[in-house]
Each structure stands twice: as structure tokens, then as C-alpha cells.
Enzyme design. Sequence first.
Site, PDB file in Angstrom:
ATOM      1  CG  ASP A   1      -1.877   1.242   1.213  1.00 55.44           C
ATOM      2  OD1 ASP A   1      -2.409   1.741   0.323  1.00 55.44           O
ATOM      3  OD2 ASP A   1      -2.096   1.920   2.535  1.00 55.44           O
ATOM      4  CB  SER A   2       0.265   4.938  -0.828  1.00 52.64           C
ATOM      5  OG  SER A   2      -1.152   4.648   0.095  1.00 52.64           O
TER       6      SER A   2
ATOM      7  CE1 TYR B   1       2.870   5.396  -3.364  1.00 48.62           C
ATOM      8  CE2 TYR B   1       1.698   3.676  -4.417  1.00 48.62           C
ATOM      9  CZ  TYR B   1       2.820   4.106  -3.668  1.00 48.62           C
ATOM     10  OH  TYR B   1       3.857   3.220  -3.693  1.00 48.62           O
ATOM     11  N   GLY B   2      -2.765   8.958  -3.580  1.00 48.39           N
ATOM     12  CA  GLY B   2      -4.135   9.440  -4.408  1.00 48.39           C
ATOM     13  C   GLY B   2      -4.267  10.836  -4.855  1.00 48.39           C
TER      14      GLY B   2
ATOM     15  CB  CYS C   1      -2.527   1.123  -2.632  1.00 50.60           C
ATOM     16  SG  CYS C   1      -2.945   3.070  -3.022  1.00 50.60           S
ATOM     17  CG  ASN C   2      -9.001   1.129  -2.632  1.00 46.80           C
ATOM     18  OD1 ASN C   2     -10.089   0.569  -3.015  1.00 46.80           O
ATOM     19  ND2 ASN C   2      -8.429   1.243  -1.296  1.00 46.80           N
ATOM     20  CB  THR C   3      -4.646   5.301  -5.436  1.00 43.65           C
ATOM     21  OG1 THR C   3      -5.237   5.855  -4.483  1.00 43.65           O
ATOM     22  CG2 THR C   3      -4.317   6.278  -6.752  1.00 43.65           C
TER      23      THR C   3
ATOM     24  CD  GLU D   1      -1.356   8.366   7.193  1.00 42.98           C
ATOM     25  OE1 GLU D   1      -0.504   8.816   7.855  1.00 42.98           O
ATOM     26  OE2 GLU D   1      -1.637   7.337   6.691  1.00 42.98           O
TER      27      GLU D   1
ATOM     28  CB  CYS E   1     -10.023   5.268  -0.067  1.00 42.32           C
ATOM     29  SG  CYS E   1      -8.162   5.828   0.855  1.00 42.32           S
ATOM     30  CB  THR E   2      -6.233   1.802   2.391  1.00 42.78           C
ATOM     31  OG1 THR E   2      -5.521   3.007   2.079  1.00 42.78           O
ATOM     32  CG2 THR E   2      -5.814   0.525   1.084  1.00 42.78           C
ATOM     33  CG  HIS E   3      -5.928   5.917   5.018  1.00 45.38           C
ATOM     34  ND1 HIS E   3      -5.224   5.380   3.994  1.00 45.38           N
ATOM     35  CD2 HIS E   3      -5.028   6.707   5.753  1.00 45.38           C
ATOM     36  CE1 HIS E   3      -3.994   5.512   4.192  1.00 45.38           C
ATOM     37  NE2 HIS E   3      -3.825   6.510   5.414  1.00 45.38           N
TER      38      HIS E   3
HETATM   39  N1  DGL Z   1      -3.818   3.861  -0.143  1.00 50.02           N
HETATM   40  C1  DGL Z   1      -4.523   4.866  -0.823  1.00 50.02           C
HETATM   41  C2  DGL Z   1      -5.706   4.056  -1.496  1.00 50.02           C
HETATM   42  O1  DGL Z   1      -6.300   3.485  -0.857  1.00 50.02           O
HETATM   43  C3  DGL Z   1      -5.039   5.854   0.069  1.00 50.02           C
HETATM   44  C4  DGL Z   1      -4.003   6.799   0.823  1.00 50.02           C
HETATM   45  C5  DGL Z   1      -3.142   7.596  -0.444  1.00 50.02           C
HETATM   46  O2  DGL Z   1      -3.811   8.571  -0.927  1.00 50.02           O
HETATM   47  O3  DGL Z   1      -2.037   7.137  -0.708  1.00 50.02           O
HETATM   48  O4  DGL Z   1      -6.158   4.814  -2.537  1.00 50.02           O
END
Ligand code: DGL
Length: 267
Positions: free
Chosen positions: A7-8, A39-40, A70-72, A150, A184-186
Site C-alpha cells: 500500500d502507499s 498516492y491518491g 492500495c485502491n489508487t 492518519e 480507499c484503504t483509510h
Molecule cells: N492507499 C490509498 C488508497 O487506497 C490511500 C492513501 C493515499 O492516497 O495514498 O487509495
Amino acid sequence: MAIGVFDSGVGGLTVLRALRTTLPGRDFIYLGDTARLPYGTKSAASVVRYAGQAADALVGRGLSCLVVACNTASAVALPELRSRYAPLPVVGVVEPGAAAACAATRRGRIAVLATEGTVRAGAYERAIRALRPQAAVVSAACPLFVALAEEGWTEGEVVDLVARRYLEPLLATSTAPDVLLLGCTHFPVLAEALARVAGSDVRIVDSAATTAAAVEGMLGAVDGTTQGRGRLQLLATDDAARFARVGARFLGEAIEPATVEVVDLGG
Ligand code: DGL
């Protein structure tokens, strides 16, 4: 060989948590690219490059499967990663998340909450329409949720205010969604606050459990009760202490900073 998860940052630990619950006997190695989070908000070209470097670092250690938590990165880099590492199975979170949303919706109206990059890529819309062509899908970028999660602000007036600001325009339309897909993971750590704002008619789903089920379907379970709990290795590209402190909330258990290996992905 371990299952690699990247993940990011720390958000993907929500996916790792589901994977370890579903596959307790498996070994896992997790990489959070904390030095380059988020990453988003980055261009697709940057995310493809970062994801390739993170994946290379894991694949180089020998894997049975790579999970792009990571979704992105899943939205923009999955085809590239799949062809780069074939025949290694590479599992993203977008298709499992779309499947969870399609299973949960009663009226076929789904709102995807995600990062700017994921929304721009349109991957969730495509994945949902592939399963349910008549679905009405809207997507909203909610970048402030990443910062709130976060920071550990998962409840309270600031969270409610931000959630209302993002959700009310979606919920106020005549075609209001009956499912919010947390793309999104968060966002899963904010689920309770989002449920309060969205109301009881709206179901909230994420990709963690369906991604774990997809990996289980691919690899099969190793019985954790007879073989003991699998090993977990944690890697980060920035400070181990912060990764451990913030990551514990997402993993749902304490992380000892000394157990986090800091790696340099270069470039
Ligand atoms: N891990 C990213 C996602 O799931 C979220 C955090 C980011 O923007 O890196 O898209």
C-alpha cells in the site's frame, strides 16, 4: 512463500488484517510506501512508477501472491503489474470492492468514496458496471478522510463536519445511493462516523473481506490452528516509529517499531 501486500502507507493494514483473519496459517510480508504517501493525489504515471518499485521489492523476496491493497494503485497500475509478474497471481482491491457493493445494493445505486486518483481512473465504475450493467454509480474524491484517519480522528465534530460536506451532495439527490463503497484503504476506520451521517438506509461496504476471500479462493487456506499463526514481516519506506504508531490503529493490534524494516525503493 509469503503473500506480499503493499500500500502507499499504513491504510492497507486494514486489508492485511482481513487477510490474516481469513488465512491465519499463511506468512505475510507487508510494504507501506510511507515516504511517498499519498498516492491518491499523484498522477497516474507517478503511481505506476511507485507501485512498480514497491512491488519489485516484495516480489524479489519470493511470493506466492501479490496483493495490491492500495485502491489508487489498483485503479491505475494493476494491468501493468499483472503483465510484469505473470504467472504470479496479482490481486487488486477494486474488483473485490465492486463485488461487495453489488452484493449489498438493493436499488442498484452505489456511491464510491475514494481518492482523486481512483475517481479519475474510473476503475470502480467499470468494475461495478461489469457486474451490474444497470447500476447507477457516482464517485466522490474525499482526500481529507485520509488525513483524518492518519491523525486518528475517527470520531467527533470535525469528522462529522467533513463527512457531511462530502456526503450530503451525494445523499441529497433523487437517486441517492443505498450503498457507500469505501474505495480507499483509510476509510474503514471512519465507517462508524460515515454510517451516522449517511443514515440507517445506507449500507457501508469495503474491499477488505472480499479481497481476502479472493486470495483464499486462489491459494486455498493453510490451517492456522494446526500449523500455528503465520509469520508477519512489516516493511516501510519511512520512519519505523510513525509506521508502528499510526499503523496499529489500522492493523488492530500493537506494532513494535523495532520489528519494522525500513527499505529504500530508490527513485
Ligand atoms: N492507499 C490509498 C488508497 O487506497 C490511500 C492513501 C493515499 O492516497 O495514498 O487509495
